[in-house]
Design an enzyme around this catalytic site. Structure first.
Site, mmCIF file in Angstrom:
data_model
loop_
_atom_site.group_PDB
_atom_site.id
_atom_site.type_symbol
_atom_site.label_atom_id
_atom_site.label_comp_id
_atom_site.label_asym_id
_atom_site.label_seq_id
_atom_site.Cartn_x
_atom_site.Cartn_y
_atom_site.Cartn_z
ATOM 1 N N HIS A 138 -4.966 4.628 9.984
ATOM 2 C CA HIS A 138 -5.846 3.661 9.959
ATOM 3 C C HIS A 138 -5.590 1.788 10.813
ATOM 4 C CE1 HIS A 138 -7.709 7.102 8.744
ATOM 5 N NE2 HIS A 138 -8.538 6.995 8.646
ATOM 6 N N ASP A 147 -7.714 -6.234 6.205
ATOM 7 C CA ASP A 147 -7.176 -6.942 4.575
ATOM 8 C C ASP A 147 -6.039 -7.835 5.679
ATOM 9 O OD1 ASP A 147 -5.940 -4.779 4.857
ATOM 10 O OD2 ASP A 147 -6.769 -4.767 2.712
ATOM 11 N N HIS A 200 -3.418 11.588 15.577
ATOM 12 C CA HIS A 200 -3.708 10.512 14.347
ATOM 13 C C HIS A 200 -2.515 9.813 14.017
ATOM 14 C CE1 HIS A 200 -5.386 8.654 10.281
ATOM 15 N NE2 HIS A 200 -4.403 9.548 10.475
ATOM 16 N N ARG A 242 -4.504 -5.058 9.419
ATOM 17 C CA ARG A 242 -3.262 -4.009 8.968
ATOM 18 C C ARG A 242 -3.792 -3.593 9.421
ATOM 19 N NH1 ARG A 242 -3.443 -1.466 4.202
ATOM 20 N NH2 ARG A 242 -5.250 -1.632 3.750
ATOM 21 N N CYS A 263 -1.911 0.649 9.182
ATOM 22 C CA CYS A 263 -1.829 0.912 8.048
ATOM 23 C C CYS A 263 -1.040 2.745 9.111
ATOM 24 C CB CYS A 263 -2.820 1.393 6.991
ATOM 25 S SG CYS A 263 -1.673 1.882 5.716
ATOM 26 N N CYS A 270 0.709 -0.967 0.152
ATOM 27 C CA CYS A 270 0.269 -0.209 -0.074
ATOM 28 C C CYS A 270 0.947 1.620 -0.164
ATOM 29 C CB CYS A 270 -1.374 0.587 1.083
ATOM 30 S SG CYS A 270 -0.194 0.312 2.575
#
Length: 317
Positions: A275, A279, A272, A288, A290, A235
């Site tokens: 996320h 998957d 932050h 995951r 990410c 990704c």
């Protein structure tokens, strides 16, 4: 786990709310709800709630201090309570809901007293710190229905934690000071952590590094992820199958950009991070994480001891 396990005992009001913060921490073997500090042998929940036994609701934690130092448990304890309230906690009133640290040895006593004094000196609260520091006494395990209540009755637990006032108190009184972050962070770091921004895929610092070490929060320095749990998800962002310490990452619903996602924020810095998606590799739990490189700092394995993360070297054994 080593054979050098220790016990820590904390009273923080309703014991339902004192299990979750410790339960999944690295180095924690068990968290038991129970009663201690009083004069009645093997008391029942009803007896303790009558405020006639001298007991308080408490949790007893069995932990490996080489992985989870007692100081970190103390830090977590303070962040679950109103330490200035001598008459109970939030909507729960009476002696059985009073707060206390029950030390099991002289070192724990010393560390507890130091942490209490530091909190008092910080002037975070205008009132005196009321939490007592007491020698450990016989600990009586509570009824099975009260063990791991946050898992068994998760919906009611969430309602209770919110309705009692504990959840809002924690958010309002234990949040990080962000007054000087613009001076401390780069524009990209600030945009990502404070404005829920996203850096470019395949054009960020950590997406493709394979060095061994840990990733820590850019603001608080709290450990977040290990290189042992990092993998190439294709990704363009650093991806992990799990955090080092689940307590340090908070999940929140994110409905921005017309999507429904689960945001990951750092608990201590309230920033932050990225996320989490479902998957990930099935053999590793299917998640995951990410993350944004700009929200983290990488500490290589040969620098961990020097930078105060020596207790996490066991992750690489």
């Amino acid at each position: 786990m080593t054979n050098r396990l220790e016990k820590a005992t904390f009273a923080g009001g309703c014991f339902w709310c004192m299990v979750e913060p410790f339960d999944t921490r690295p180095g924690v073997e068990s968290v038991i709800s129970g009663y201690t500090g009083g004069h009645v042998t093997n008391p029942t929940y009803e007896q303790v709630c009558s405020n006639t036994t001298g007991h308080v609701e408490a949790v007893q934690i069995t932990f490996d201090p080489d992985i989870m130092p007692y100081e970190q448990l103390l830090e977590t304890f303070w962040q679950q309570i109103d330490p200035t309230d001598p008459g109970g906690q939030f909507n729960d009133r009476g002696e059985s809901y009073q707060t206390a640290i029950f030390y099991h040895n002289e070192k724990q006593k010393e560390l507890a007293e130091q942490s209490k004094q530091q909190l008092q000196d910080s002037r975070k609260f205008s009132k005196p710190i009321a939490t007592r520091i007491l020698p450990a006494m016989p600990f009586y395990e509570a009824e099975e229905s009260h063990q791991n209540y946050y898992k068994k009755q998760s919906f009611h637990y969430r309602l209770y934690k919110k309705g009692s006032g504990r959840e809002d108190f924690i958010k309002n009184n234990w949040k990080a000071d962000k007054s000087d972050l613009k001076e401390k962070l780069t524009p990209l770091q600030y945009h990502v952590t404070q404005e829920k921004g996203t850096e470019r895929p395949f054009q960020n610092e950590y997406w493709d590094i394979e060095d061994e070490g840990i990733y820590v929060d850019i603001i608080s320095g709290k450990p977040l992820f290990s290189s042992r749990d990092k993998y190439d998800a294709g990704c363009g962002w650093p991806s992990f199958t799990k955090p080092i310490d689940a307590y340090e990452v908070v999940e929140e619903l994110d409905t921005s950009h017309g999507m429904i996602r689960t945001e990951i924020r750092s608990r201590t810095a309230d920033s932050h991070l990225g996320h989490v998606f479902e998957d990930g590799p099935k053999e590793d739990g299917g998640l995951r994480y990410c993350m944004n490189s700009a929200a983290m700092r990488f500490v290589p394995i040969d620098k961990m001891e020097e930078e105060g993360y020596g207790n996490l070297l066991k992750l690489f054994n």
